[in-house]
Design a protein around this motif. Sequence first.
Motif, PDB file in Angstrom:
ATOM      1  N   ALA A  38       0.820  -1.215   0.000  1.00  0.00           N
ATOM      2  CA  ALA A  38       0.000   0.000   0.000  1.00  0.00           C
ATOM      3  C   ALA A  38       0.854   1.265   0.000  1.00  0.00           C
ATOM      4  N   GLY A  39       2.094   1.143   0.494  1.00  0.00           N
ATOM      5  CA  GLY A  39       2.975   2.319   0.529  1.00  0.00           C
ATOM      6  C   GLY A  39       3.338   2.756   1.937  1.00  0.00           C
ATOM      7  N   LYS A  40       3.046   1.926   2.915  1.00  0.00           N
ATOM      8  CA  LYS A  40       3.258   2.316   4.317  1.00  0.00           C
ATOM      9  C   LYS A  40       4.748   2.504   4.628  1.00  0.00           C
ATOM     10  N   THR A  41       5.551   1.553   4.161  1.00  0.00           N
ATOM     11  CA  THR A  41       6.996   1.662   4.421  1.00  0.00           C
ATOM     12  C   THR A  41       7.576   2.874   3.707  1.00  0.00           C
ATOM     13  N   THR A  42       7.142   3.102   2.482  1.00  0.00           N
ATOM     14  CA  THR A  42       7.622   4.274   1.739  1.00  0.00           C
ATOM     15  C   THR A  42       7.283   5.554   2.501  1.00  0.00           C
ATOM     16  N   LEU A  43       6.090   5.607   3.047  1.00  0.00           N
ATOM     17  CA  LEU A  43       5.678   6.775   3.829  1.00  0.00           C
ATOM     18  C   LEU A  43       6.631   6.993   5.013  1.00  0.00           C
ATOM     19  N   LEU A  44       6.887   5.932   5.785  1.00  0.00           N
ATOM     20  CA  LEU A  44       7.777   6.090   6.948  1.00  0.00           C
ATOM     21  C   LEU A  44       9.183   6.483   6.514  1.00  0.00           C
ATOM     22  N   ARG A  45       9.635   5.916   5.397  1.00  0.00           N
ATOM     23  CA  ARG A  45      10.982   6.245   4.915  1.00  0.00           C
ATOM     24  C   ARG A  45      11.066   7.711   4.476  1.00  0.00           C
ATOM     25  N   CYS A  46       9.966   8.240   3.956  1.00  0.00           N
ATOM     26  CA  CYS A  46       9.932   9.680   3.632  1.00  0.00           C
ATOM     27  C   CYS A  46      10.037  10.501   4.917  1.00  0.00           C
ATOM     28  N   GLY A  49      13.464  10.425   6.218  1.00  0.00           N
ATOM     29  CA  GLY A  49      14.379  11.131   5.313  1.00  0.00           C
ATOM     30  C   GLY A  49      15.232  10.245   4.427  1.00  0.00           C
ATOM     31  N   VAL A  50      15.006   8.927   4.454  1.00  0.00           N
ATOM     32  CA  VAL A  50      15.828   8.056   3.618  1.00  0.00           C
ATOM     33  C   VAL A  50      15.218   7.836   2.234  1.00  0.00           C
ATOM     34  N   GLN A  51      13.989   8.288   2.045  1.00  0.00           N
ATOM     35  CA  GLN A  51      13.331   8.167   0.736  1.00  0.00           C
ATOM     36  C   GLN A  51      13.002   9.584   0.252  1.00  0.00           C
ATOM     37  N   PRO A  52      13.414   9.942  -0.960  1.00  0.00           N
ATOM     38  CA  PRO A  52      13.132  11.305  -1.432  1.00  0.00           C
ATOM     39  C   PRO A  52      11.627  11.565  -1.592  1.00  0.00           C
ATOM     40  N   ASP A 158       8.007   0.621  12.056  1.00  0.00           N
ATOM     41  CA  ASP A 158       7.561  -0.052  10.838  1.00  0.00           C
ATOM     42  C   ASP A 158       7.360  -1.546  11.084  1.00  0.00           C
ATOM     43  N   GLU A 159       6.120  -1.985  11.073  1.00  0.00           N
ATOM     44  CA  GLU A 159       5.755  -3.405  11.151  1.00  0.00           C
ATOM     45  C   GLU A 159       6.464  -4.182  12.257  1.00  0.00           C
ATOM     46  N   PRO A 160       6.357  -3.740  13.505  1.00  0.00           N
ATOM     47  CA  PRO A 160       7.058  -4.489  14.559  1.00  0.00           C
ATOM     48  C   PRO A 160       6.542  -5.912  14.738  1.00  0.00           C
ATOM     49  N   SER A 161       5.332  -6.211  14.268  1.00  0.00           N
ATOM     50  CA  SER A 161       4.781  -7.560  14.496  1.00  0.00           C
ATOM     51  C   SER A 161       5.150  -8.546  13.393  1.00  0.00           C
ATOM     52  N   MET A 162       5.854  -8.062  12.369  1.00  0.00           N
ATOM     53  CA  MET A 162       6.076  -8.884  11.181  1.00  0.00           C
ATOM     54  C   MET A 162       6.798 -10.203  11.489  1.00  0.00           C
ATOM     55  N   GLY A 163       6.172 -11.296  11.106  1.00  0.00           N
ATOM     56  CA  GLY A 163       6.807 -12.610  11.204  1.00  0.00           C
ATOM     57  C   GLY A 163       6.923 -13.174  12.611  1.00  0.00           C
TER      58      GLY A 163
END
Length: 233
Positions: A38-46, A49-52, A158-163
């Motif tokens: 959906a873009g959640k990780t991209t949002l957090l990376r923005c 500051g690691v994603q332009p 970001d997704e602390p419950s993953m896996g």
Amino acid sequence: MLTVEGLRSRYGRIEVLHGIDLHVASGEIVTVVGANGAGKTTLLRCLSGVQPVSGGTVTFRGDQITTLPAWKRPARGLTQSPEGRQIFTNLSVEENLRLGAYGFADDRVDRDMEDAFQMFPILRDKRNLSAGGLSGGQQQMLAMARALMGRPSCLLLDEPSMGLAPIIVAQIFDVVRSLRALEVTVLLVEQNAFGALKIADRGYVMETGRIVMDGPADALIADPRIREAYLGI
Ligand code: ATP
């Protein structure tokens, strides 16, 4: 504390965030839920500051930080605990924690490490062991503890419950909830919509790069569309 207006981001020519608006008030736990991709990780990376960013603005504690370099953001109080944990597997647990406090005076670091061990007692038992030998749940705890060593006023999670197994997920979410008492504001991105909404004050639902719904967490949990699409109820 954190305001995002019209945020856009792209990978090459493909835009994946199409104008995100959200805000997080001081002391809140806010979650962004949505399916894989959906873009959640991209949002957090923005936000870290690691994603332009290709459009829109990010304002943090009154300052526009849209183009502030990533490495300057933790010192402002904005820290990310990244997807996939990204711990330093060849360093010890303690060394990972010390890196989270890079630049701080030693006496403060020792006190903060003690707080981290109170929050996650298993990390005290393993403090001298290689972080690569920890279980997935312990690595997640280490990633969160390392982020907290920087004393953020706002933690991007970001997704602390993953896996992780359900019992570990419950422990992790309990700790996130407890951050409220430490006055750490939290923006939590999760595919586990039910778990995240249960501990959040408010939530945003994201689909293919857009916010499609938002509101108080209990209202979202009760919403028939959310129950069917995200909660499997
Ligand atoms: P997940 O839960 O899997 O992390 P997500 O909601 O966090 O999903 P993103 O990882 O932000 O979603 O991905 C959003 C979109 O951007 C997806 O279509 C994904 O395929 C694409 N994408 C992510 N990273 C890259 C990249 N490095 N290069 C190109 N496209 C990417």
